[in-house]
Design a protein around this motif. Sequence first.
Motif, PDB file in Angstrom:
ATOM      1  N   PHE A 111    -104.484   7.626 -38.265  1.00 37.30           N
ATOM      2  CA  PHE A 111    -105.761   8.121 -37.748  1.00 37.30           C
ATOM      3  C   PHE A 111    -105.612   9.388 -36.926  1.00 37.30           C
ATOM      4  CE2 PHE A 111    -106.175   7.620 -33.170  1.00 37.30           C
ATOM      5  CZ  PHE A 111    -105.065   6.859 -32.844  1.00 37.30           C
ATOM      6  N   LYS A 112    -104.401   9.698 -36.494  1.00 36.06           N
ATOM      7  CA  LYS A 112    -104.212  10.882 -35.653  1.00 36.06           C
ATOM      8  C   LYS A 112    -104.617  12.170 -36.371  1.00 36.06           C
ATOM      9  CE  LYS A 112    -100.966   8.918 -32.409  1.00 36.06           C
ATOM     10  NZ  LYS A 112    -100.837   7.527 -32.878  1.00 36.06           N
ATOM     11  N   ASP A 113    -104.650  12.140 -37.710  1.00 37.57           N
ATOM     12  CA  ASP A 113    -105.106  13.318 -38.461  1.00 37.57           C
ATOM     13  C   ASP A 113    -106.543  13.704 -38.114  1.00 37.57           C
ATOM     14  OD1 ASP A 113    -102.726  13.733 -39.942  1.00 37.57           O
ATOM     15  OD2 ASP A 113    -103.321  12.222 -41.414  1.00 37.57           O
ATOM     16  N   GLY A 142     -92.816   9.046 -33.851  1.00 40.69           N
ATOM     17  CA  GLY A 142     -93.309   8.816 -35.203  1.00 40.69           C
ATOM     18  C   GLY A 142     -94.573   9.582 -35.568  1.00 40.69           C
ATOM     19  N   ASP A 143     -95.728   8.930 -35.428  1.00 44.36           N
ATOM     20  CA  ASP A 143     -96.954   9.442 -36.022  1.00 44.36           C
ATOM     21  C   ASP A 143     -97.487  10.748 -35.427  1.00 44.36           C
ATOM     22  OD1 ASP A 143     -96.958   7.256 -37.671  1.00 44.36           O
ATOM     23  OD2 ASP A 143     -98.316   6.088 -36.413  1.00 44.36           O
ATOM     24  N   THR A 144     -97.367  10.921 -34.110  1.00 43.39           N
ATOM     25  CA  THR A 144     -97.935  12.117 -33.490  1.00 43.39           C
ATOM     26  C   THR A 144     -97.276  13.389 -34.013  1.00 43.39           C
ATOM     27  OG1 THR A 144     -98.315  10.847 -31.494  1.00 43.39           O
ATOM     28  CG2 THR A 144     -98.485  13.214 -31.288  1.00 43.39           C
ATOM     29  N   PRO A 254    -106.692  -1.217 -32.309  1.00 35.41           N
ATOM     30  CA  PRO A 254    -105.271  -1.290 -31.970  1.00 35.41           C
ATOM     31  C   PRO A 254    -104.922  -0.103 -31.080  1.00 35.41           C
ATOM     32  CG  PRO A 254    -105.629  -1.214 -34.380  1.00 35.41           C
ATOM     33  CD  PRO A 254    -106.921  -0.888 -33.724  1.00 35.41           C
ATOM     34  N   THR A 255    -104.419  -0.364 -29.903  1.00 37.36           N
ATOM     35  CA  THR A 255    -104.227   0.743 -28.972  1.00 37.36           C
ATOM     36  C   THR A 255    -103.009   0.546 -28.093  1.00 37.36           C
ATOM     37  OG1 THR A 255    -105.433   2.210 -27.460  1.00 37.36           O
ATOM     38  CG2 THR A 255    -105.667  -0.142 -27.081  1.00 37.36           C
ATOM     39  N   GLY A 256    -102.477   1.649 -27.606  1.00 35.47           N
ATOM     40  CA  GLY A 256    -101.368   1.635 -26.662  1.00 35.47           C
ATOM     41  C   GLY A 256    -101.725   2.521 -25.480  1.00 35.47           C
ATOM     42  N   ASN A 257    -102.023   3.760 -25.800  1.00 28.19           N
ATOM     43  CA  ASN A 257    -102.359   4.729 -24.758  1.00 28.19           C
ATOM     44  C   ASN A 257    -103.839   4.768 -24.409  1.00 28.19           C
ATOM     45  OD1 ASN A 257    -100.116   5.982 -23.611  1.00 28.19           O
ATOM     46  ND2 ASN A 257     -99.688   7.034 -25.533  1.00 28.19           N
ATOM     47  N   PHE A 258    -104.625   3.849 -24.927  1.00 28.87           N
ATOM     48  CA  PHE A 258    -106.038   3.736 -24.602  1.00 28.87           C
ATOM     49  C   PHE A 258    -106.854   4.956 -25.059  1.00 28.87           C
ATOM     50  CE2 PHE A 258    -109.740   2.811 -21.814  1.00 28.87           C
ATOM     51  CZ  PHE A 258    -109.852   1.469 -22.039  1.00 28.87           C
ATOM     52  N   GLY A 409    -108.641   0.807 -38.881  1.00 33.87           N
ATOM     53  CA  GLY A 409    -107.403   0.797 -39.660  1.00 33.87           C
ATOM     54  C   GLY A 409    -106.642   2.070 -39.336  1.00 33.87           C
ATOM     55  N   THR A 410    -105.607   1.951 -38.483  1.00 34.38           N
ATOM     56  CA  THR A 410    -105.029   3.171 -37.921  1.00 34.38           C
ATOM     57  C   THR A 410    -103.914   3.786 -38.774  1.00 34.38           C
ATOM     58  OG1 THR A 410    -103.628   1.785 -36.512  1.00 34.38           O
ATOM     59  CG2 THR A 410    -105.641   2.660 -35.529  1.00 34.38           C
ATOM     60  N   ALA A 411    -103.313   3.034 -39.693  1.00 36.04           N
ATOM     61  CA  ALA A 411    -102.251   3.626 -40.518  1.00 36.04           C
ATOM     62  C   ALA A 411    -102.223   2.990 -41.904  1.00 36.04           C
ATOM     63  CB  ALA A 411    -100.887   3.462 -39.854  1.00 36.04           C
TER      64      ALA A 411
HETATM   65  C1  LIG Z   1    -101.096   6.384 -32.168  1.00 42.52           C
HETATM   66  C2  LIG Z   1    -101.351   5.134 -32.900  1.00 42.52           C
HETATM   67  C3  LIG Z   1    -102.011   4.032 -32.315  1.00 42.52           C
HETATM   68  C4  LIG Z   1    -102.422   3.998 -30.856  1.00 42.52           C
HETATM   69  O1  LIG Z   1    -103.318   5.002 -30.490  1.00 42.52           O
HETATM   70  P1  LIG Z   1    -103.864   5.132 -28.996  1.00 42.52           P
HETATM   71  O2  LIG Z   1    -104.069   6.584 -28.770  1.00 42.52           O
HETATM   72  O3  LIG Z   1    -102.848   4.539 -28.126  1.00 42.52           O
HETATM   73  O4  LIG Z   1    -105.152   4.423 -28.929  1.00 42.52           O
HETATM   74  C5  LIG Z   1    -102.272   2.928 -33.107  1.00 42.52           C
HETATM   75  N1  LIG Z   1    -101.889   2.876 -34.393  1.00 42.52           N
HETATM   76  C6  LIG Z   1    -101.247   3.902 -34.990  1.00 42.52           C
HETATM   77  C7  LIG Z   1    -100.837   3.765 -36.407  1.00 42.52           C
HETATM   78  C8  LIG Z   1    -100.979   5.070 -34.274  1.00 42.52           C
HETATM   79  O5  LIG Z   1    -100.325   6.087 -34.880  1.00 42.52           O
END
Ligand SMILES: *Cc1c(COP(=O)(O)O)cnc(C)c1O
Length: 466
Positions: A111-113, A142-144, A254-258, A409-411
């Motif tokens: 989703f970062k795209d 990884g993703d960033t 799904p989140t880590g950094n909010f 769906g983040t990835a």
């Molecule tokens: C970056 C990432 C997250 C977490 O994003 P947040 O900015 O922490 O909300 C979740 N899933 C995937 C696949 C990511 O790349």
Amino acid sequence: MRYISTRGEAPALGFEDVLLTGLATDGGLYVPESLPHFSLEEIRSWRGLPYAELAYKVMYPFVEDAIPADDFRKMLDETYSVFSHQAVAPLVQLDTNEWVMELFRGPTLAFKDFALQLLGRLLDYVLEKRNQHVVIMGATSGDTGSAAIEGCRRCEHVDIFILHPHQRVSEVQRRQMTTVQGDNIHNIAVKGNFDDCQRMVKESFGNQSFLGGKTQLAAVNSINWARIMAQIVYYFQASLALGGPDRSMAFSVPTGNFGDIFAGYLAKKMGLPISQLVIATNRNDILHRFMSGNKYEQHQLEHTLSPSMDIMVSSNFERLLFDLHGRDGAAVKALLENAAKGPVSIEDYRWKHARKLFDSDAVDDKTTCETIRDVYEQNEYLLDPHTAIGVRAARNCRRDSAVPMITLGTAHPAKFPDAIAESGLSVKPQLPAHMADLFEREERYTVLDNNVSEVQGFIAKHWKNA
Ligand SMILES: *Cc1c(COP(=O)(O)O)cnc(C)c1O
């Protein structure tokens, strides 16, 4: 629109400067001074708009001082045309009123795209206008990194240096970064771990003298406001597709950094009817522990099957704390300075307010695998481990079965084949056609010692006008 710091001391900035700044000078994060608010009638009138046009409606108030409307529209058209699905963020149904929004149809399959494809174009536009240049320096596990490289590969006024820990990222993730060709793209494999990479980036932002005053560093992690802004749009998109704004929606994130879930909270404040927001974390569950017991406390990092959510502190949570404290920057500053030393709590009525805004859950690796397996058996649909955590948290926390529950769906599952294998399924997730030859493409990266002056020397020597 002006932007203010969550710690109350740094000067307010306009959009252009916020875009080019990392942290505020007082250590805070920038947020809009006030949010635009849309009526139900206005939101309703957006039904059926193409994604890029909806993105314009939602985001233009944030950038209007800096970018003429036509230029912004053009930028958004370009940004979202690189996605491999016409709907850009298509919805997939899992069950009655249960959905996954596929945010992985962009060039790097995460989703970062959505934000970084736009960020690259915004940077180049503003830098062209100002006749300026920046060096993006970032650390990635990884993703960033891959999303930032794809987002900036065509930027004329940006050189990008991404540090990754040598031999400690997955092969798919490494190749997604190192096979992108371009004179302004530089991959550095540091002989150290992710923390070493991050430390070097932090130190370099603190003292940029190695660049000789000829250019400046810019940030692409989610402390950059523009990333949050771009993530607000898809909440509107999903709601409109499922009968909003005339019915409310629930989202599980799904989140880590909010970052991603904070964007959902903003969508709600901007007028979108959202009745539930679920914070879904893995074993690195500082957010879930705070929501359950009003204690914000750093634990040791755990490596999980969902590495993009492996964090110890949650940087964007500061933006929510700012609102929970009535936008009192001094209170946030004091709280976070204490949080760096040990566990902290907030006043009970503020915490209760947070609990009204969010539900939360933490999902371990075993349950993540179970969920991947369950959903595959129910639907023949493969979830990546991050999305699986969202789906499981949605099922655990759901309050009203009449409200559509949408998990972000983040990835794409092909980014994380190990988790799929670990879940006991014999299917192998396939990379989409545009990436099928990833393992044959030529790689380019430089291995450097775990030494900040060596890394800085490399950057000083290799950016475009050095
Ligand atoms: C970056 C990432 C997250 C977490 O994003 P947040 O900015 O922490 O909300 C979740 N899933 C995937 C696949 C990511 O790349």
